[in-house]
Design an enzyme around this catalytic site. Structure first.
Site, PDB file in Angstrom:
ATOM      1  N   GLY A  35       0.811  -1.203   0.000  1.00 17.57           N
ATOM      2  CA  GLY A  35       0.000   0.000   0.000  1.00 17.57           C
ATOM      3  C   GLY A  35       0.851   1.262   0.000  1.00 17.57           C
ATOM      4  N   LYS A  77      12.482  -1.689   1.987  1.00 14.65           N
ATOM      5  CA  LYS A  77      11.202  -1.088   1.629  1.00 14.65           C
ATOM      6  C   LYS A  77      11.446   0.337   1.225  1.00 14.65           C
ATOM      7  CE  LYS A  77       6.768  -1.608   3.187  1.00 14.65           C
ATOM      8  NZ  LYS A  77       5.886  -1.999   4.245  1.00 14.65           N
ATOM      9  N   ASP A 117      -3.374  -4.471  11.767  1.00 12.04           N
ATOM     10  CA  ASP A 117      -3.561  -5.237  10.538  1.00 12.04           C
ATOM     11  C   ASP A 117      -2.929  -6.620  10.671  1.00 12.04           C
ATOM     12  OD1 ASP A 117      -4.728  -5.610   8.090  1.00 12.04           O
ATOM     13  OD2 ASP A 117      -3.195  -4.560   6.941  1.00 12.04           O
TER      14      ASP A 117
END
Ligand code: NAG
Ligand code: NAG
Ligand code: NAG
Ligand code: NAG
Ligand code: NAG
Length: 581
Positions: A356, A375, A446
């Protein structure tokens, strides 16, 4: 935990660096705050000065307001001009608007000139914290404001959801313009996004002779552009009171946001004094730490579940901030170059996946040969910290065995029971740490099979803290936009919007059932109809019929499991889900 200390230090050094005193300007009609530490402001509502000297007007709660005023009154009429006329004045301020849910923020931050320091009758949301349904439009307000508005309110004829407006006694602006500035060199208009979390500076100049107000905006550190963004003809002589106060009002609506002022200055009959940007920069760093706060805390936790943490940003100005703790704890920072080479220049063939808020590349550190996953947080994507101009890279241990989801439903090897139980224990201890053992409570928000990653020994590590929130122990839980994944969202979260450790536990319970049964929490019905199979209902049914073992994933070989462990997992899942739900 070493890494945790590093980040805490990072936060604390930010605070010390930023401690700046106020320098009261020349006369009574002039002031400059380059940071607000020790400032004697009149605060109201959510407004507070953070330990590092940021003026925080709203704290991220929805539907809230905050006011802050320079404590002493200013004489804005008379002077050398005729007694009743408003004098020329000029104000400047550096601000940052940081959405709690990235990309989604509201409502507004305004500079106000008002007859009193008490705006408590103002309403939050679209009334911007300084007017209300009855006072809007009334000449009795004697209020002039410059609104930095991030929501389009049709009832006030707002032009868009990212504008700067000049308000005189009313929320219908006298004139307004989309946020941006005119480049001095090219004359081109450049857009700015107010709710980006980036620091910007605004200037407000009232020319008493010409009866004209100009507002100018620019990214922080840029010279004041010559051409103002928005102007209006307005004689403030009939508006401003003899004695007036200058301050700020911020409000939020349903979308929670933190509004910050990093420094401000004001002068009558001359340009506003310069804000000392060197000191404001220090608070700016803290602002950016705030933007990344949730992320960093998430990474701290990740570090405890395992992992190497490194934050790399290219710009030199952030480097100073890290040095003290780096010296003390050893460097966790890798240069951009190292990560660039480790990933073969972020080549596509090194791409592990796209999430995302960024892309993840596989790499090998040149010196140690350690496998890492890097990342790269992308620009313009949907979360706040990636709106920093600078590149943000996070390197984690590379997880060669992928996610639990891949093993349950994808091409990954089927997991035996011992592996599954070890994963369950790993996730449980990770969550326990996040919820109970760190200084602040970190709510992951999450927890799901695709976010549980497996290292070379099939140990579980809780990954993807993109949605994580942290709050102080005892603090009230804030309402946020509901985030999470369908099937893992606790009913009370859906109802109240409050994420808490318990809502993480709900998701964990769903995960328990999932790992044991090898089925997703919610499955579309096989017959193509729109009905859905709720895993918990199905397991619960078997539990009632005392046929619980029939729900066990057929890929777990009969006799390969410990019945005690298995029923612990299933019962844990079912009872907790049933009692929470
Ligand atoms: C702060 O400002 C208020 C209002 O002007 C004043 O009464 C008070 O004495 C000031 N306090 C300090 C410590 O300067
Ligand atoms: C609105 O603000 C005005 C001026 O401050 C105040 O007199 C009035 O009571 C407020 N009205 C409401 C409904 O709060
Ligand atoms: C606010 O006041 C203006 C007049 O200044 C008026 O045009 C507008 O309709 C009012 N809006 C609301 C919602 O009261
Ligand atoms: C600036 O914003 C306006 C309005 O949102 C948009 O139409 C325009 O394309 C934008 N320009 C640039 C260069 O992004
Ligand atoms: C509104 O501001 C723009 C930009 O400064 C200016 O060109 C325009 O004339 C102003 N409109 C009014 C009505 O003052």
């Amino acid at each position: 935990m070493l890494e945790a200390k590093c980040v805490l230090r990072l936060l604390f050094y930010g605070l010390h660096l930023a401690a700046v005193a106020v320098s009261g300007g020349g006369g009574d009609d002039e002031f400059v705050y380059s940071g607000f530490s020790g400032a004697n402001l009149t605060l109201h509502g959510a407004a507070m000065v953070t330990p590092s000297g940021l003026l925080q007007l709203t704290d991220g709660a929805a539907v809230s307001k905050g006011h802050a005023f320079h404590p002493t009154p200013l004489h804005l009429r008379g002077g050398e001009k005729e007694a009743a006329a408003a004098r020329s004045f000029s104000a400047s301020f550096v601000f940052g608007i940081v959405p709690v849910t990235p990309g989604m923020g509201g409502h507004s931050l305004s500079l106000v000139v008002a007859p009193s320091r008490d705006l408590s009758t103002g309403t939050a949301s679209s009334y911007l914290g300084f007017l209300n349904t009855t006072s809007n439009g009334s000449a009795r307000n004697h209020i002039v404001a410059v609104e930095l508005d991030t929501i389009q309110s049709p009832e006030f004829q707002d032009i868009d959801d990212n504008h700067v407006g000049l308000d005189v006694n009313s929320l219908v602006s006298v004139n307004a313009s989309s946020a941006g500035y005119y480049d001095d060199r090219t004359g081109e208009f450049r857009n700015l996004t107010l709710v980006s979390g980036e620091a910007m500076q605004a200037w407000v100049d009232y020319d008493g002779d010409a009866a004209r107000i100009d507002v100018t905006l620019a990214p922080v550190g840029t010279e004041k552009p010559r051409k103002p963004l928005v102007s209006a003809s307005a004689d403030l002589s009939s508006v401003i009171t003899d004695v007036a106060y200058v301050g700020f009002s911020a409000s939020t609506g349903r979308l929670s946001t933190r509004h910050y002022v990093l420094g401000c200055s004001f002068a009558v009959d001359e340009p506003a004094p310069a804000i000392d940007m060197a000191t404001a920069q220090a608070t700016l760093r803290e602002l950016q730490t705030q933007v990344q706060g949730g992320l960093i805390a998430g990474v701290v936790a990740l570090a405890t579940v395992a992992c190497v943490l490194l934050i790399v940003r290219r710009r030199y100005r952030y480097v100073e901030l890290r040095e003290d703790w780096e010296i003390e704890f050893g460097a966790h920072r890798l240069s951009y170059k190292v990560l660039f080479h480790a990933t073969n220049g972020f080549k596509n063939k090194n791409l592990l996946g796209t999430g995302g808020f960024g892309t993840v590349y596989k790499g090998v550190l040149p010196t140690s040969g350690t496998g890492v996953a890097v990342k790269r947080v992308t620009h313009g994507c949907s979360i706040g910290y990636c709106r920093l101009k600078d590149e943000l890279l996070l390197a984690y241990d590379y997880m060669p065995n992928g996610s639990v989801e891949q093993h349950l439903y994808g091409g990954g090897d089927a997991l035996n029971w011992a592996q599954r139980f070890q994963i369950i224990k790993g996730v449980a201890s990770g969550l326990l740490y996040l919820h109970e053992e760190w200084e602040q409570v970190v709510v992951h928000r999450d927890v799901k099979a695709s976010n549980i990653l497996l290292d070379g020994e099939m140990n579980a590590r809780l990954g993807d803290f993109g949605l994580a929130r942290l709050h102080d122990r005892d603090a009230e839980l804030h309402t946020t936009v509901i985030a999470g994944t369908f099937g893992y969202i606790a009913p009370e979260l859906a109802l109240t919007g409050r994420a808490s450790p318990l809502t993480d536990v709900f998701a964990f319970d769903a995960f328990l059932l999932e790992v044991t049964t090898g089925r997703r929490p919610v499955e579309e019905a096989m017959d193509g109809s729109s009905s859905r199979l709720m895993l918990v209902d199905w397991v619960f049914e078997h539990w009632r019929n005392e046929s619980l073992l029939q729900v066990v994933d057929p890929r777990i070989e009969l006799g390969d499991y410990d019945v005690g462990e298995l029923s612990l997992a299933l019962r844990g899942g079912v009872t907790l889900l049933a009692s929470t739900g």
